[in-house]
Design a protein around this motif. Structure first.
Motif, PDB file in Angstrom:
ATOM      1  N   MET A   1      -0.855 -14.158  -4.314  1.00 18.77           N
ATOM      2  CA  MET A   1      -1.051 -12.771  -3.917  1.00 18.77           C
ATOM      3  C   MET A   1      -0.666 -11.881  -5.100  1.00 18.77           C
ATOM      4  N   PRO A   2      -1.651 -11.337  -5.827  1.00 17.90           N
ATOM      5  CA  PRO A   2      -1.324 -10.468  -6.965  1.00 17.90           C
ATOM      6  C   PRO A   2      -0.910  -9.076  -6.493  1.00 17.90           C
ATOM      7  N   ILE A   3       0.357  -8.785  -6.687  1.00 12.20           N
ATOM      8  CA  ILE A   3       0.873  -7.470  -6.314  1.00 12.20           C
ATOM      9  C   ILE A   3       1.714  -6.920  -7.448  1.00 12.20           C
ATOM     10  N   GLN A   4       1.864  -5.613  -7.443  1.00 14.16           N
ATOM     11  CA  GLN A   4       2.783  -4.963  -8.365  1.00 14.16           C
ATOM     12  C   GLN A   4       3.981  -4.504  -7.548  1.00 14.16           C
ATOM     13  N   VAL A   5       5.129  -5.116  -7.780  1.00 12.40           N
ATOM     14  CA  VAL A   5       6.353  -4.756  -7.059  1.00 12.40           C
ATOM     15  C   VAL A   5       6.889  -3.452  -7.640  1.00 12.40           C
ATOM     16  N   THR A   6       7.059  -2.442  -6.777  1.00 13.31           N
ATOM     17  CA  THR A   6       7.578  -1.153  -7.245  1.00 13.31           C
ATOM     18  C   THR A   6       8.965  -0.862  -6.689  1.00 13.31           C
ATOM     19  N   ALA A   7       9.471  -1.743  -5.817  1.00 10.11           N
ATOM     20  CA  ALA A   7      10.837  -1.591  -5.312  1.00 10.11           C
ATOM     21  C   ALA A   7      11.363  -2.965  -4.941  1.00 10.11           C
ATOM     22  N   GLU A   8      12.619  -3.205  -5.290  1.00 13.06           N
ATOM     23  CA  GLU A   8      13.275  -4.455  -4.944  1.00 13.06           C
ATOM     24  C   GLU A   8      14.756  -4.176  -4.763  1.00 13.06           C
ATOM     25  N   GLN A   9      15.307  -4.703  -3.678  1.00 10.64           N
ATOM     26  CA  GLN A   9      16.718  -4.443  -3.401  1.00 10.64           C
ATOM     27  C   GLN A   9      17.284  -5.539  -2.507  1.00 10.64           C
ATOM     28  N   GLU A  10      18.556  -5.850  -2.709  1.00 16.25           N
ATOM     29  CA  GLU A  10      19.234  -6.785  -1.819  1.00 16.25           C
ATOM     30  C   GLU A  10      19.579  -6.067  -0.520  1.00 16.25           C
ATOM     31  N   LEU A  11      19.532  -6.808   0.564  1.00 18.36           N
ATOM     32  CA  LEU A  11      19.772  -6.249   1.898  1.00 18.36           C
ATOM     33  C   LEU A  11      20.694  -7.179   2.672  1.00 18.36           C
ATOM     34  N   ILE A  12      21.660  -6.591   3.362  1.00 16.89           N
ATOM     35  CA  ILE A  12      22.397  -7.284   4.417  1.00 16.89           C
ATOM     36  C   ILE A  12      21.892  -6.656   5.705  1.00 16.89           C
ATOM     37  N   VAL A  13      21.196  -7.451   6.506  1.00 18.73           N
ATOM     38  CA  VAL A  13      20.609  -6.931   7.747  1.00 18.73           C
ATOM     39  C   VAL A  13      21.716  -6.286   8.584  1.00 18.73           C
ATOM     40  N   GLY A  14      21.446  -5.068   9.039  1.00 20.18           N
ATOM     41  CA  GLY A  14      22.403  -4.337   9.859  1.00 20.18           C
ATOM     42  C   GLY A  14      23.214  -3.315   9.088  1.00 20.18           C
ATOM     43  N   GLU A  15      23.146  -3.369   7.753  1.00 19.87           N
ATOM     44  CA  GLU A  15      23.786  -2.345   6.930  1.00 19.87           C
ATOM     45  C   GLU A  15      22.736  -1.293   6.591  1.00 19.87           C
ATOM     46  N   SER A  16      23.082  -0.030   6.759  1.00 23.90           N
ATOM     47  CA  SER A  16      22.125   1.050   6.501  1.00 23.90           C
ATOM     48  C   SER A  16      21.555   0.941   5.094  1.00 23.90           C
ATOM     49  N   THR A  17      20.238   0.851   5.023  1.00 22.20           N
ATOM     50  CA  THR A  17      19.537   0.659   3.757  1.00 22.20           C
ATOM     51  C   THR A  17      18.197   1.376   3.819  1.00 22.20           C
ATOM     52  N   VAL A  18      17.832   2.030   2.725  1.00 18.53           N
ATOM     53  CA  VAL A  18      16.495   2.613   2.577  1.00 18.53           C
ATOM     54  C   VAL A  18      15.954   2.163   1.221  1.00 18.53           C
ATOM     55  N   VAL A  19      14.744   1.593   1.239  1.00 19.52           N
ATOM     56  CA  VAL A  19      14.081   1.139   0.019  1.00 19.52           C
ATOM     57  C   VAL A  19      12.703   1.779  -0.002  1.00 19.52           C
ATOM     58  N   ALA A  20      12.419   2.546  -1.057  1.00 18.26           N
ATOM     59  CA  ALA A  20      11.121   3.223  -1.181  1.00 18.26           C
ATOM     60  C   ALA A  20      10.381   2.691  -2.392  1.00 18.26           C
ATOM     61  N   GLY A  21       9.087   2.394  -2.192  1.00 18.11           N
ATOM     62  CA  GLY A  21       8.235   1.924  -3.277  1.00 18.11           C
ATOM     63  C   GLY A  21       7.018   2.818  -3.412  1.00 18.11           C
ATOM     64  N   ASP A  22       6.928   3.524  -4.534  1.00 19.63           N
ATOM     65  CA  ASP A  22       5.782   4.393  -4.798  1.00 19.63           C
ATOM     66  C   ASP A  22       4.599   3.564  -5.269  1.00 19.63           C
ATOM     67  N   ALA A  23       3.417   3.935  -4.813  1.00 16.25           N
ATOM     68  CA  ALA A  23       2.197   3.313  -5.324  1.00 16.25           C
ATOM     69  C   ALA A  23       2.061   3.673  -6.803  1.00 16.25           C
ATOM     70  N   PRO A  24       1.625   2.731  -7.631  1.00 14.90           N
ATOM     71  CA  PRO A  24       1.516   3.012  -9.068  1.00 14.90           C
ATOM     72  C   PRO A  24       0.534   4.136  -9.417  1.00 14.90           C
ATOM     73  N   GLU A  25      -0.590   4.231  -8.665  1.00 14.56           N
ATOM     74  CA  GLU A  25      -1.628   5.192  -9.056  1.00 14.56           C
ATOM     75  C   GLU A  25      -2.232   5.942  -7.879  1.00 14.56           C
ATOM     76  N   SER A  26      -1.401   6.321  -6.910  1.00 16.45           N
ATOM     77  CA  SER A  26      -1.871   7.135  -5.790  1.00 16.45           C
ATOM     78  C   SER A  26      -0.666   7.875  -5.215  1.00 16.45           C
ATOM     79  N   PRO A  27      -0.904   8.828  -4.318  1.00 13.32           N
ATOM     80  CA  PRO A  27       0.216   9.591  -3.756  1.00 13.32           C
ATOM     81  C   PRO A  27       0.916   8.880  -2.596  1.00 13.32           C
ATOM     82  N   PHE A  28       0.689   7.587  -2.435  1.00 15.54           N
ATOM     83  CA  PHE A  28       1.230   6.851  -1.299  1.00 15.54           C
ATOM     84  C   PHE A  28       2.604   6.268  -1.616  1.00 15.54           C
TER      85      PHE A  28
END
Length: 135
Positions: A1-28
């Protein structure tokens, strides 16, 4: 699956976490959130004035995750055209948004009805073919 990763973060499920990944070439933007009780994945269109969240999908209930104390890795990846995004947890696809088709897919299939009436009008049921959007 060819993808461009724009966000990566470690997570402990149940701990408040927000991870945002911007699209490389769009406003998404795709956002994963664990609020301590549930995990959700959001599709945002930043070119819109007002409500930018276009769709939201349930990923998990914290209480139902057996190995929640074990660290996990969250990745948000984008297709080469910047119109499709995938949420990977420990390398496994849990959700996909297709901004062109205005459709979301998640393994929980929740919510079954569209969140705003214009996206995912046939629901959020998982379909293995959505992975082909990234080939």
């Amino acid at each position: 699956m060819p993808i461009q990763v724009t966000a990566e973060q470690e997570l402990i499920v149940g701990e408040s976490t927000v991870v945002a990944g911007d699209a490389p070439e769009s406003p998404f933007v795709a956002v994963f959130e664990d609020d301590g009780q549930t995990g959700y994945f959001y599709a945002l269109d930043t070119s819109i004035d007002g409500q930018q969240i276009q769709d939201a999908m349930h990923i998990y209930n914290v209480a139902d995750v057996a190995d929640r104390a074990k660290p996990s890795t969250i990745k948000i990846g984008w297709s080469t055209d910047s119109h499709k995004t995938v949420l990977l947890i420990n390398g496994y696809p849990h959700a996909v948004f297709d901004f062109e088709a205005r459709r979301g897919y998640c393994r929980t299939g929740f919510p079954p009805a569209p969140s705003n009436g214009t996206w995912s009008t046939s629901g959020h049921a998982w379909d293995e073919s959505c992975i082909a959007l990234f080939s």
